[in-house]
Design a protein around this motif. Structure first.
Motif, PDB file in Angstrom:
ATOM      1  N   GLY A  49       0.594  -1.142  -0.060  1.00  0.00           N
ATOM      2  CA  GLY A  49       0.079  -0.014   0.028  1.00  0.00           C
ATOM      3  C   GLY A  49       0.874   1.229   0.098  1.00  0.00           C
ATOM      4  N   GLN A  50       2.018   1.065  -0.172  1.00  0.00           N
ATOM      5  CA  GLN A  50       3.228   2.337   0.189  1.00  0.00           C
ATOM      6  C   GLN A  50       4.076   2.473  -1.056  1.00  0.00           C
ATOM      7  OE1 GLN A  50       2.540   4.755   2.359  1.00  0.00           O
ATOM      8  NE2 GLN A  50       0.768   3.848   2.923  1.00  0.00           N
ATOM      9  N   ARG A  51       3.658   1.791  -2.141  1.00  0.00           N
ATOM     10  CA  ARG A  51       4.572   1.890  -3.268  1.00  0.00           C
ATOM     11  C   ARG A  51       4.742   3.143  -3.845  1.00  0.00           C
ATOM     12  NH1 ARG A  51       2.802  -2.790  -7.291  1.00  0.00           N
ATOM     13  NH2 ARG A  51       5.036  -2.499  -7.914  1.00  0.00           N
ATOM     14  N   SER A  52       5.650   3.915  -3.516  1.00  0.00           N
ATOM     15  CA  SER A  52       5.801   5.239  -3.918  1.00  0.00           C
ATOM     16  C   SER A  52       5.857   5.761  -5.048  1.00  0.00           C
ATOM     17  CB  SER A  52       6.686   5.861  -2.864  1.00  0.00           C
ATOM     18  OG  SER A  52       8.046   5.833  -3.357  1.00  0.00           O
ATOM     19  N   VAL A  53       5.397   6.522  -5.396  1.00  0.00           N
ATOM     20  CA  VAL A  53       5.490   7.308  -6.880  1.00  0.00           C
ATOM     21  C   VAL A  53       6.884   7.694  -7.133  1.00  0.00           C
ATOM     22  CG1 VAL A  53       4.952   9.214  -8.633  1.00  0.00           C
ATOM     23  CG2 VAL A  53       3.043   8.105  -6.993  1.00  0.00           C
ATOM     24  N   ALA A  92      10.891  14.808  -7.371  1.00  0.00           N
ATOM     25  CA  ALA A  92      11.057  15.935  -6.363  1.00  0.00           C
ATOM     26  C   ALA A  92       9.656  16.526  -5.822  1.00  0.00           C
ATOM     27  CB  ALA A  92      12.022  16.911  -6.895  1.00  0.00           C
ATOM     28  N   THR A  93       8.589  16.153  -6.779  1.00  0.00           N
ATOM     29  CA  THR A  93       7.566  16.798  -6.465  1.00  0.00           C
ATOM     30  C   THR A  93       6.426  15.932  -6.057  1.00  0.00           C
ATOM     31  OG1 THR A  93       6.904  16.745  -8.870  1.00  0.00           O
ATOM     32  CG2 THR A  93       7.980  18.651  -8.014  1.00  0.00           C
ATOM     33  N   ALA A  94       6.468  14.675  -6.537  1.00  0.00           N
ATOM     34  CA  ALA A  94       5.410  13.709  -6.296  1.00  0.00           C
ATOM     35  C   ALA A  94       5.484  13.207  -4.545  1.00  0.00           C
ATOM     36  CB  ALA A  94       5.481  12.672  -6.952  1.00  0.00           C
ATOM     37  N   ASP A  95       4.088  13.184  -4.094  1.00  0.00           N
ATOM     38  CA  ASP A  95       3.871  12.781  -2.817  1.00  0.00           C
ATOM     39  C   ASP A  95       4.326  11.448  -2.456  1.00  0.00           C
ATOM     40  OD1 ASP A  95       1.258  12.969  -0.461  1.00  0.00           O
ATOM     41  OD2 ASP A  95       3.306  12.276  -0.256  1.00  0.00           O
ATOM     42  N   PRO A  96       5.391  11.245  -1.828  1.00  0.00           N
ATOM     43  CA  PRO A  96       5.964   9.932  -1.528  1.00  0.00           C
ATOM     44  C   PRO A  96       5.092   8.851  -0.840  1.00  0.00           C
ATOM     45  CG  PRO A  96       7.154  11.317  -0.108  1.00  0.00           C
ATOM     46  CD  PRO A  96       6.184  12.035  -1.083  1.00  0.00           C
ATOM     47  N   VAL A  97       4.029   9.373  -0.152  1.00  0.00           N
ATOM     48  CA  VAL A  97       3.240   8.458   0.620  1.00  0.00           C
ATOM     49  C   VAL A  97       1.803   8.077  -0.025  1.00  0.00           C
ATOM     50  CG1 VAL A  97       3.988   9.559   2.709  1.00  0.00           C
ATOM     51  CG2 VAL A  97       1.882  10.362   1.694  1.00  0.00           C
ATOM     52  N   VAL A  98       1.887   8.633  -1.594  1.00  0.00           N
ATOM     53  CA  VAL A  98       0.529   8.232  -2.033  1.00  0.00           C
ATOM     54  C   VAL A  98       1.025   7.021  -3.014  1.00  0.00           C
ATOM     55  CG1 VAL A  98      -1.220   8.928  -4.007  1.00  0.00           C
ATOM     56  CG2 VAL A  98      -0.119  10.624  -2.444  1.00  0.00           C
ATOM     57  N   SER A  99       0.067   5.754  -2.658  1.00  0.00           N
ATOM     58  CA  SER A  99       0.228   4.701  -3.355  1.00  0.00           C
ATOM     59  C   SER A  99       0.218   4.820  -4.763  1.00  0.00           C
ATOM     60  CB  SER A  99      -0.478   3.503  -2.944  1.00  0.00           C
ATOM     61  OG  SER A  99      -1.882   3.813  -3.141  1.00  0.00           O
ATOM     62  N   VAL A 100       0.761   3.819  -5.426  1.00  0.00           N
ATOM     63  CA  VAL A 100       0.390   3.833  -7.089  1.00  0.00           C
ATOM     64  C   VAL A 100      -1.096   3.753  -7.431  1.00  0.00           C
ATOM     65  CG1 VAL A 100       0.774   2.513  -9.045  1.00  0.00           C
ATOM     66  CG2 VAL A 100       2.439   2.885  -7.534  1.00  0.00           C
ATOM     67  N   ASP A 101      -1.856   2.975  -6.660  1.00  0.00           N
ATOM     68  CA  ASP A 101      -3.241   2.580  -6.837  1.00  0.00           C
ATOM     69  C   ASP A 101      -4.139   3.955  -6.698  1.00  0.00           C
ATOM     70  OD1 ASP A 101      -2.739   0.102  -7.447  1.00  0.00           O
ATOM     71  OD2 ASP A 101      -3.011  -0.768  -5.796  1.00  0.00           O
ATOM     72  N   GLU A 102      -3.638   4.650  -5.691  1.00  0.00           N
ATOM     73  CA  GLU A 102      -4.298   5.854  -5.698  1.00  0.00           C
ATOM     74  C   GLU A 102      -4.068   6.942  -6.558  1.00  0.00           C
ATOM     75  OE1 GLU A 102      -4.677   5.881  -0.596  1.00  0.00           O
ATOM     76  OE2 GLU A 102      -2.551   6.419  -1.574  1.00  0.00           O
ATOM     77  N   LEU A 128      -1.426   2.702 -20.191  1.00  0.00           N
ATOM     78  CA  LEU A 128      -0.226   3.082 -20.526  1.00  0.00           C
ATOM     79  C   LEU A 128       0.399   3.899 -19.150  1.00  0.00           C
ATOM     80  CD1 LEU A 128       2.016   3.331 -22.717  1.00  0.00           C
ATOM     81  CD2 LEU A 128       1.089   5.681 -22.987  1.00  0.00           C
ATOM     82  N   VAL A 129      -0.318   4.493 -18.451  1.00  0.00           N
ATOM     83  CA  VAL A 129       0.041   5.215 -17.045  1.00  0.00           C
ATOM     84  C   VAL A 129       0.206   4.226 -15.948  1.00  0.00           C
ATOM     85  CG1 VAL A 129      -0.418   6.653 -15.332  1.00  0.00           C
ATOM     86  CG2 VAL A 129      -0.783   7.345 -17.721  1.00  0.00           C
ATOM     87  N   SER A 130      -0.571   3.154 -16.027  1.00  0.00           N
ATOM     88  CA  SER A 130      -0.446   2.220 -15.027  1.00  0.00           C
ATOM     89  C   SER A 130       0.770   1.405 -15.105  1.00  0.00           C
ATOM     90  CB  SER A 130      -1.782   1.147 -15.107  1.00  0.00           C
ATOM     91  OG  SER A 130      -2.744   1.929 -14.807  1.00  0.00           O
ATOM     92  N   ARG A 131       1.127   0.951 -16.665  1.00  0.00           N
ATOM     93  CA  ARG A 131       2.369   0.167 -16.819  1.00  0.00           C
ATOM     94  C   ARG A 131       3.609   0.951 -16.381  1.00  0.00           C
ATOM     95  NH1 ARG A 131       4.350  -1.513 -21.338  1.00  0.00           N
ATOM     96  NH2 ARG A 131       3.053  -0.460 -22.952  1.00  0.00           N
ATOM     97  N   TYR A 132       3.423   2.295 -16.768  1.00  0.00           N
ATOM     98  CA  TYR A 132       4.604   3.149 -16.331  1.00  0.00           C
ATOM     99  C   TYR A 132       4.754   3.161 -14.930  1.00  0.00           C
ATOM    100  CZ  TYR A 132       7.125   7.617 -15.825  1.00  0.00           C
ATOM    101  OH  TYR A 132       7.989   8.629 -15.375  1.00  0.00           O
ATOM    102  N   LEU A 133       3.826   3.427 -13.924  1.00  0.00           N
ATOM    103  CA  LEU A 133       3.852   3.507 -12.719  1.00  0.00           C
ATOM    104  C   LEU A 133       4.406   2.313 -11.827  1.00  0.00           C
ATOM    105  CD1 LEU A 133       1.027   5.939 -11.698  1.00  0.00           C
ATOM    106  CD2 LEU A 133       3.330   6.482 -11.754  1.00  0.00           C
ATOM    107  N   SER A 134       4.017   1.181 -12.695  1.00  0.00           N
ATOM    108  CA  SER A 134       4.248  -0.315 -12.163  1.00  0.00           C
ATOM    109  C   SER A 134       5.577  -0.684 -11.907  1.00  0.00           C
ATOM    110  CB  SER A 134       3.458  -1.305 -12.680  1.00  0.00           C
ATOM    111  OG  SER A 134       4.397  -1.566 -13.854  1.00  0.00           O
ATOM    112  N   GLY A 135       6.549   0.107 -12.778  1.00  0.00           N
ATOM    113  CA  GLY A 135       7.957   0.301 -12.727  1.00  0.00           C
ATOM    114  C   GLY A 135       8.567  -1.358 -13.315  1.00  0.00           C
ATOM    115  N   GLU A 136       7.664  -2.091 -14.066  1.00  0.00           N
ATOM    116  CA  GLU A 136       7.944  -3.406 -14.382  1.00  0.00           C
ATOM    117  C   GLU A 136       8.718  -3.059 -15.706  1.00  0.00           C
ATOM    118  OE1 GLU A 136       4.483  -5.540 -14.726  1.00  0.00           O
ATOM    119  OE2 GLU A 136       4.019  -5.607 -12.637  1.00  0.00           O
ATOM    120  N   ALA A 137       9.677  -4.054 -15.768  1.00  0.00           N
ATOM    121  CA  ALA A 137      10.491  -3.923 -17.087  1.00  0.00           C
ATOM    122  C   ALA A 137      11.120  -5.203 -17.377  1.00  0.00           C
ATOM    123  CB  ALA A 137      11.622  -2.973 -17.200  1.00  0.00           C
TER     124      ALA A 137
END
Length: 565
Positions: A49-53, A92-102, A128-137
Motif C-alpha cells: 500500500g506504500q509503493r511510492s510514486v 522531487a514533487t510527487a508525494d512519496p506516501v501516495v500509493s500507485v493505486d491511489e 499506459l500510465v499504470s504500466r509506467y507507474l508499476s515500474g515493471e520492465a
C-alpha cells in the motif's frame, strides 16, 4: 518552389525555375532492463500500500527515451536528455506516501471527466500510465545477445524474384495496404501544417508522390492497393482538406487518427486539460506504437480484413525510399512472417540507430538508450552491430487483430518530459518498431540503402532536389552517374534551416553528383548553374554577405570570401 501553403512567411526563391530535392551494470549480473537505460535497479520493495510514486519515478527515469528513433536520422519522439530530467520533475514533487493505486484512481477519475476523447482512448491512456507507474520492465542479459543469422535478418539479395506474371503479381498486391505515418508537423523546417505537404521536387509534395506511386502500381498491375494515412489531432483537419484533391485518382484513400492523450502535470500527476488547458497544448499523440490499437479502434482494420487484405506496409511519410517492394511482400506471404522490419547497413552517420538482435530465440529491437556505458562503443561498432532500423515495417493484419484484442502489445514506454507555458508535464509514448518481439516468425530484411531516404532537414531537401536524383512516376531515382554508393555529407548553417530561407538562398540547386561533402556557414547565397565537387567548405565572415556567382565550379575548395572564388 514553396512549402505548399504550409510554409511560414518568407522570401520566395530567387529566379523563376523550380528545380527538382549510463550507470553501468554490475559485472556479476551484466543485466539491462528492457526499456531501462543502465543497470537493473535493485529496489527495496515498499510496504504494501506504500509503493511510492517517488520510487517509480526514479526507476522510470531511466526508461528508454530514444526507442522512438526509427533509423538514425528519423524523428525521435523524445529528447536525448529526457531521462535525466524526469527525476527532478517527478521524484522531487510527487508525494512519496501516495500509493500507485491511489495515484491511478485519481487520474482515472480526472480523465473520465474529459469529453474530448473516446472511451477507448481513456482506457488506453490509463493502461499506459499504470504500466509506467508499476515500474515493471523485462530484463536482458548482455551476454545473451546474439547477432541475428541470415534466417532472422534475411539479405535482400537472397529473396526470390516473383514470376513476371501480371495476374500473379496482381494477386500479391491485392493483399496489401500502404499506411503512412502522417502525424508530424513541418515546424522544424519552418512550415506549418502536416509535414507531408512540404514540396519536395518539381512542385510535388510528399503526399503527392505517395499517391502517384500507388496510382502507378494500381494502373500497371490492375490491382487495388489502398492508402491509409494515420493522422494526429495536429494534422487531421488539414489532411482531410488536402486528400480531396485526389478524389478522381484510381486509389482508395482512408484516414484515421491516432490516439489523443492528455499530458500529465508532473507536480500532482493530473491531466493538463483538467487544469484549464483544453486546447491542443493540453494533449499529445502517444507515438507511432499507437498505430496498432488505433487501426483497430478506428474500424479500418476490420474493413481491410473484410476486403481480403493481409499485410500492411507502414512507413514514415517523409521517407522517399519507402516504396512498395513486391519481392519483400512475396517473401512474407510465402513464409508466413507476421512482422518484418527493414534494416540497412550502418554508416558512421548511423551508429546510434536501433538494431535487431536475437535474444532467447526471438528477434527484438535494441536501442542505444538501453545500452549500459561499458557497452556503448560496442553497440556503435559497425563491425558487431552492422545494421539499423529504417522505419519501414510490414505487418500481418490478422496478427495485429489478435495481439491488440489480447492486449499483448506491451512495448517499452518512452517518457518524454516537456514544459507548457511554464508547467512541467510528462507524455508517455511507444514505438512501433519495439513491437517486433510480440509477433510470430518476425524477421528483418537487410535492404539496400536506397530504401532509406528520409527528409528531416533542408540539407536532405538539397540532396533530393539536386541532379543526384530524378523523378519517375512519383519515384525518386538515384542518378547512375554517381559512382560513390554513399550520398554526400551536407551541413547547412542555421540561415538555411527554414524551407523559405533555404529556397531564397539558391537561384537553382547546384550539381552535386561528384560532391563528397559540403559545409556552409554564415550569410551565403548561391547563383544558378553552380557545380560542387569533392570536399567544399563555404564560410561567410560575420556581418559579410558572400555570393557564389552563377556558373561557378568549386572542387576541393575552402571559400572564406570572394577572393577565394
Amino acid at each position: 518552389m514553396i512549402c505548399s501553403a504550409a510554409c511560414l512567411g518568407g522570401p520566395a526563391r530567387r529566379g523563376t525555375e523550380r528545380p527538382l530535392h549510463h550507470d553501468s551494470p554490475s559485472p556479476a549480473s551484466d543485466v539491462v532492463q528492457l526499456g531501462v537505460r543502465g543497470r537493473s535497479s535493485k529496489r527495496q520493495e515498499p510496504q504494501a500500500g506504500q509503493r511510492s510514486v517517488r520510487v517509480r519515478a526514479l526507476v522510470k527515469s531511466r526508461t528508454l527515451c530514444r526507442a522512438g528513433v526509427w533509423g538514425s536520422r528519423s524523428s525521435a519522439m523524445s529528447s536525448a536528455d529526457a531521462a535525466s530530467r524526469i527525476p527532478t520533475t517527478m521524484a522531487a514533487t510527487a508525494d512519496p506516501v501516495v500509493s500507485v493505486d491511489e495515484k491511478v484512481a485519481k487520474l482515472q477519475a480526472d480523465v473520465a471527466k474529459l469529453d474530448q476523447i473516446s472511451e477507448n482512448e481513456k482506457a488506453g491512456f490509463i493502461s499506459l500510465v499504470s504500466r509506467y507507474l508499476s515500474g515493471e520492465a523485462d530484463q536482458i542479459e548482455w551476454s545473451k545477445i546474439q547477432t541475428p543469422t541470415d534466417e532472422v535478418v534475411v539479405p535482400y539479395d537472397t529473396l526470390t524474384t516473383p514470376p513476371e506474371d501480371l495476374d500473379e503479381t496482381k494477386k500479391l498486391l491485392d493483399k496489401l495496404v500502404v499506411l503512412k505515418l502522417n502525424g508530424g508537423l513541418g515546424t522544424t523546417m519552418g512550415c506549418t501544417g502536416p509535414k507531408s505537404v512540404i514540396e519536395v521536387r518539381n512542385g510535388f509534395t510528399f503526399l503527392d508522390l505517395i499517391v502517384i506511386q500507388i496510382e502507378s502500381l494500381n494502373k500497371k498491375y490492375g490491382c487495388s492497393v489502398p492508402l491509409l494515412l494515420m493522422n494526429s489531432f495536429n494534422t487531421h483537419d488539414d489532411t482531410q482538406k488536402i486528400v480531396e484533391k485526389y478524389s478522381n485518382s484510381n486509389i482508395e484513400i482512408h484516414t484515421f487518427n491516432q490516439s489523443q492523450y492528455p499530458r500529465i502535470v508532473t507536480e500532482d500527476f493530473s491531466p493538463l486539460p483538467s487544469k484549464g488547458k483544453a486546447g491542443k497544448d493540453g494533449w499529445y499523440p502517444p507515438g507511432h506504437g499507437d498505430v496498432f490499437p488505433s487501426l483497430n479502434n478506428s474500424g479500418k482494420l476490420d474493413l481491410l480484413l473484410a476486403q481480403g487484405k493481409e499485410y500492411v506496409f507502414v512507413a514514415n511519410s517523409d521517407n522517399l525510399g519507402a516504396i512498395v517492394d513486391i519481392k519483400i511482400l512475396n517473401h512474407l506471404i510465402n513464409n508466413q512472417n507476421e512482422y518484418c522490419m527493414e534494416v540497412t547497413p550502418k554508416t558512421l552517420a548511423d551508429v546510434k540507430g536501433g538494431t535487431l538482435i536475437s535474444y532467447e530465440g526471438r528477434v527484438q529491437l535494441l536501442e542505444i538508450a538501453q545500452v549500459p556505458d561499458e557497452h556503448v562503443n560496442e553497440f556503435k561498432s559497425i563491425e558487431k552491430f552492422k545494421i539499423f532500423n529504417t522505419n519501414n515495417l510490414w505487418v500481418n493484419l490478422k496478427a495485429i487483430k489478435r495481439l491488440v484484442e489480447a492486449d499483448a502489445l506491451k512495448m517499452e514506454i518512452i517518457p518524454n518530459p516537456k514544459e507548457v507555458d511554464g508547467v512541467k508535464v510528462l507524455q508517455l509514448e511507444t514505438a512501433a518498431g519495439a513491437a517486433i518481439r510480440f509477433f510470430d516468425k518476425a524477421i528483418g530484411i537487410n535492404v539496400p540503402r536506397s530504401r532509406f531516404l528520409p527528409v528531416k532537414a533542408t540539407s536532405d531537401l538539397l540532396l533530393v532536389q539536386s541532379d543526384l536524383y530524378t523523378l519517375v512516376d512519383g519515384f525518386v531515382i538515384r542518378n547512375p552517374a554517381r559512382t560513390n554508393p554513399a550520398n554526400p555529407s551536407i551541413e547547412l548553417g542555421p540561415e538555411f534551416k527554414k524551407v523559405a530561407n533555404f529556397l531564397a538562398r539558391f537561384k537553382s540547386i547546384p550539381s552535386i553528383v561528384e560532391l563528397d561533402s559540403l559545409k556552409v556557414s554564415g550569410d551565403v547565397w548561391f547563383g544558378s548553374g553552380i557545380t560542387l565537387k569533392g570536399k567544399v567548405t563555404i564560410t561567410a565572415k560575420s556581418g559579410v554577405k558572400l555570393e557564389i556567382p552563377d556558373g561557378a565550379v568549386l572542387e576541393d575548395k575552402d571559400v572564406n570570401g570572394p577572393e577565394d572564388l
